[in-house]
Motif scaffolding. Structure first.
Motif, mmCIF file in Angstrom:
data_model
loop_
_atom_site.group_PDB
_atom_site.id
_atom_site.type_symbol
_atom_site.label_atom_id
_atom_site.label_comp_id
_atom_site.label_asym_id
_atom_site.label_seq_id
_atom_site.Cartn_x
_atom_site.Cartn_y
_atom_site.Cartn_z
ATOM 1 N N ASN A 113 8.932 11.653 28.996
ATOM 2 C CA ASN A 113 9.421 10.686 27.761
ATOM 3 C C ASN A 113 10.401 11.851 26.898
ATOM 4 O O ASN A 113 11.440 11.235 26.314
ATOM 5 C CB ASN A 113 8.600 9.828 27.224
ATOM 6 C CG ASN A 113 8.172 8.632 27.981
ATOM 7 O OD1 ASN A 113 8.912 8.055 28.960
ATOM 8 N ND2 ASN A 113 6.947 8.190 27.597
ATOM 9 N N GLU A 114 9.773 12.804 26.782
ATOM 10 C CA GLU A 114 10.344 13.574 25.818
ATOM 11 C C GLU A 114 11.357 14.629 26.353
ATOM 12 O O GLU A 114 12.012 15.505 25.644
ATOM 13 C CB GLU A 114 9.075 14.540 25.240
ATOM 14 C CG GLU A 114 8.270 13.850 24.360
ATOM 15 C CD GLU A 114 7.027 14.765 23.897
ATOM 16 O OE1 GLU A 114 6.957 15.778 24.414
ATOM 17 O OE2 GLU A 114 6.244 14.173 23.062
ATOM 18 N N ASP A 116 14.720 15.037 27.022
ATOM 19 C CA ASP A 116 16.064 14.388 26.894
ATOM 20 C C ASP A 116 17.345 14.940 27.182
ATOM 21 O O ASP A 116 18.494 14.763 26.794
ATOM 22 C CB ASP A 116 16.166 14.236 25.378
ATOM 23 C CG ASP A 116 16.010 15.323 24.411
ATOM 24 O OD1 ASP A 116 16.029 16.457 24.996
ATOM 25 O OD2 ASP A 116 15.948 15.072 23.226
ATOM 26 N N HIS A 117 17.075 16.103 28.074
ATOM 27 C CA HIS A 117 18.364 16.880 28.398
ATOM 28 C C HIS A 117 18.278 17.046 30.063
ATOM 29 O O HIS A 117 19.326 17.577 30.603
ATOM 30 C CB HIS A 117 18.395 18.281 27.819
ATOM 31 C CG HIS A 117 17.254 18.919 28.433
ATOM 32 N ND1 HIS A 117 15.903 18.981 27.832
ATOM 33 C CD2 HIS A 117 16.724 19.941 29.233
ATOM 34 C CE1 HIS A 117 15.150 19.522 28.116
ATOM 35 N NE2 HIS A 117 15.552 20.604 29.169
ATOM 36 N N ASN A 133 11.928 9.101 34.111
ATOM 37 C CA ASN A 133 12.375 8.824 32.582
ATOM 38 C C ASN A 133 13.821 8.088 32.331
ATOM 39 O O ASN A 133 14.680 7.771 33.418
ATOM 40 C CB ASN A 133 12.565 10.435 31.913
ATOM 41 C CG ASN A 133 13.780 11.206 32.586
ATOM 42 O OD1 ASN A 133 14.567 10.992 33.325
ATOM 43 N ND2 ASN A 133 14.072 12.273 31.850
ATOM 44 N N SER A 267 23.811 10.067 27.926
ATOM 45 C CA SER A 267 22.465 9.875 26.953
ATOM 46 C C SER A 267 22.877 9.056 25.895
ATOM 47 O O SER A 267 22.062 8.203 25.244
ATOM 48 C CB SER A 267 21.955 11.276 26.492
ATOM 49 O OG SER A 267 21.475 12.103 27.598
ATOM 50 N N ARG A 272 16.943 5.486 24.054
ATOM 51 C CA ARG A 272 15.819 6.047 24.783
ATOM 52 C C ARG A 272 14.933 5.110 24.972
ATOM 53 O O ARG A 272 14.334 4.190 24.362
ATOM 54 C CB ARG A 272 15.368 7.085 23.905
ATOM 55 C CG ARG A 272 14.156 8.014 24.937
ATOM 56 C CD ARG A 272 13.919 9.128 23.883
ATOM 57 N NE ARG A 272 12.816 9.868 24.273
ATOM 58 C CZ ARG A 272 12.635 10.994 23.865
ATOM 59 N NH1 ARG A 272 13.514 11.685 23.071
ATOM 60 N NH2 ARG A 272 11.439 12.030 24.352
#
Length: 277
Positions: A113-114, A116-117, A133, A267, A272
């Motif tokens: 989850n963390e 983000d890239h 994710n 993104s 998210r």
């Protein structure tokens, strides 16, 4: 019990040409591609009867020297040679241990989850997608068969557009499935998957019959997203030691690359969300 060793030897024999080994073809017309059994036996230093019994599953426990000689004849790399030895040493009822392979540890989900890239997925031996994710879900939006990677590759109409180098990607994943299956050719869930994908894809049947073996640990893959175009990503796969059989598959773009910029645009397109199956 299937004759996994014999199936592997036959596949390697048929995919090895006389030209590769510098053998004369004798000017005869071969009824089947590849080497004849007598040629393999001669090169490996065993009798034709012995090698024939190996292919037929009637010769138990071949020696290390015989297996290494066969690996040399077929030009097997390290992973394929280890696979050959594993097949020869397999016992009836051997099973890979997946444990609770449908449950992903909450700490692994938190890590995903963390992230983000880049893309992150958790797969089991059958290539079931146990969790993904939010960025992985965004790039696969609109796909069918997203519950299993092999089904997604071979049964989804979108696959050949999503993977511009589809043939290469498909071959890599089939070889990976062979590798993680090992000698466990009687696992009902694995057999069910192979039979299902075989029934729906001639390409899968062709690739599966080659018996290529290669763990996919790191690689480079190109994906095509409908809004931002092609991205080039590096795959890294990690074993989840707390859940034997599970692998965390990550895909990242090179820092500062156009692909990284494209992922950033994807993104920004959606909020998210937590990792999910």
């Amino acid at each position: 019990m299937r004759n996994a060793l014999g199936d592997f030897l036959r596949a390697r024999r048929r995919s090895t040409s006389v030209d590769e080994l510098g053998l004369p073809d004798g000017g005869d017309l071969r009824r089947t591609p590849g080497l004849r059994r007598d040629e393999v036996a001669l090169l490996a230093g065993v009798s034709l009867d012995y090698y024939t019994r190996l292919e037929q599953g009637k010769q138990c426990r071949p020696s290390e020297q015989v297996l290494d000689a066969l690996a040399q004849v077929f030009h097997l790399d390290r992973e394929a040679t280890e696979h050959l030895h594993h097949l020869a040493r397999a016992r009836p009822g051997d099973r890979g241990i997946d444990g609770e392979d449908t449950q992903v540890d909450p700490y692994v989900l938190r890590l995903m989850n963390e992230w983000d890239h880049g893309l992150a997925n958790v797969l089991n031996r059958r290539t079931d997608v146990l969790a993904r994710n939010w960025l992985s879900a965004a790039l696969a939006e609109g796909f069918t068969h997203t519950d299993n990677f092999m089904r997604m590759l071979f049964l989804s109409p979108q696959a050949r557009t999503y993977w511009p180098e589809w043939e290469q990607e498909a071959c890599s994943m089939v070889a990976h499935l062979r590798a993680v299956m090992g000698a466990d050719h009687d696992d009902p869930s694995l057999l069910q998957l192979v039979e299902e994908v075989s029934a729906g894809s001639e390409d899968f049947r062709r690739m599966w019959a080659r018996h290529d073996v290669r763990f996919r640990r790191h690689d480079v893959v190109r994906l095509r997203h409908r809004l931002v175009g092609e991205v080039t990503l590096r795959i890294e796969m990690f074993s989840v030691d707390s859940a034997p059989g599970q692998r965390l598959c990550t895909l990242q773009a090179a820092p500062g690359s156009p692909s990284e910029e494209a992922l950033a645009k994807v993104s920004a397109m959606r909020p998210r969300e937590p990792a999910f199956r």
